[in-house]
Design an enzyme around this catalytic site. Structure first.
Site, short mmCIF file in Angstrom:
data_model
loop_
_atom_site.label_atom_id
_atom_site.label_comp_id
_atom_site.label_asym_id
_atom_site.label_seq_id
_atom_site.Cartn_x
_atom_site.Cartn_y
_atom_site.Cartn_z
N SER A 69 44.12 53.00 77.63
CA SER A 69 45.07 52.79 76.54
C SER A 69 45.81 54.10 76.36
O SER A 69 45.21 55.14 76.09
CB SER A 69 44.33 52.40 75.25
OG SER A 69 45.22 52.35 74.15
N SER A 70 47.12 54.06 76.53
CA SER A 70 47.92 55.29 76.51
C SER A 70 47.88 55.99 75.16
O SER A 70 47.64 55.36 74.12
CB SER A 70 49.38 54.97 76.86
OG SER A 70 49.47 54.35 78.11
#
Length: 249
Positions: free
Chosen positions: A68-69
């Site tokens: 998840s960025s």
């Protein structure tokens, strides 16, 4: 008692918590270790609420293969899209589905392509749970785009390209934008913004972005270290391939 959503001022109000799996990966003593929400809910919550990227999958137990960025990086990339409500967006690399949900919350019609079938299925579940069932998630190779759903006003890749696929250009409308991380000739960790005109996408870098590479487009650490980083990088992608030049305004 209902848990308070985990959102970020720089992004649309989409609860990150919904998209993060109960088991994530953290570095402890220079090694990857599993962090379970069941075993340490407070630490899990702190990480999800932080502005850090979160590793959600490892390859062979040692290489991050999905994440998840970091919210701030997501915000920069979404801003680079110059979105307007109703635009059709092709996302390359669905991951958890959180980025696709943010795009949908901004009024975009989103088609997202994920190469890993397990991750794609999980993202569909996450998007349904979060209230974004209209987001289309396709299991496939993002380098090919989504021709059955084209054309698109915008293309956003959440994986770094060394060679920007021409399929993305073909599937983008005249005047559309392609936003992608780039690590290759002329720069590493660049964020490219390319404008499509007459079948060619051209543009330069608008900041930096560190992302895992498109599968098959990675470079060794030695090759990455050898890359020259030029802020005047200019990239053109046409039918005959990708051309790198350097120009200043």
């Amino acid at each position: 008692m209902t848990e308070k959503p985990i959102t970020f001022p720089s992004l649309p109000p989409v609860d990150r918590r919904v998209f993060i799996p109960d088991d994530i990966w953290v570095v402890e003593n220079k090694q990857w270790a599993r962090l379970s929400r069941r075993d340490d809910p407070a630490r899990w919550e702190r990480l999800v609420a932080s502005d850090d990227a979160i590793t959600t999958q490892l390859k062979r137990g040692i290489w991050p293969s999905s994440s998840s960025s970091a919210p701030a990086v997501m915000a920069d990339m979404i801003a680079a899209l110059r979105l307007k409500p109703g635009m059709r967006v092709l996302e390359i690399g669905t991951g958890t589905g959180w980025n696709a949900a943010c795009l949908a919350e901004l009024g975009a019609e989103v088609v997202s392509v994920e190469i890993d079938a397990v991750i794609a299925a999980r993202a569909r579940t996450n998007l349904q749970k979060a209230g974004y069932p209209e987001v289309v998630v396709i299991t496939g190779d993002g380098e090919h785009g989504a021709p059955d759903h084209a054309p698109f006003d915008r293309v956003l890749s959440t994986a770094a390209a060394r060679n920007v696929p021409y399929a993305w250009v073909e599937q983008c409308v005249e005047g559309g934008l392609i936003v992608t991380p780039y690590t290759g000739e002329g720069h590493k960790y660049a964020l490219l913004v390319l404008t499509v005109s007459a079948g060619v996408a051209a543009g330069g870098m608008e900041g930096t972005a560190f992302f895992m590479p498109l599968r098959g487009q990675g470079l060794s650490q030695a090759d990455q270290r050898a890359l020259e980083c030029r802020n005047d990088l200019w990239v053109e992608v046409g039918k005959s391939g990708q051309v790198i030049t350097y120009r200043s305004d």
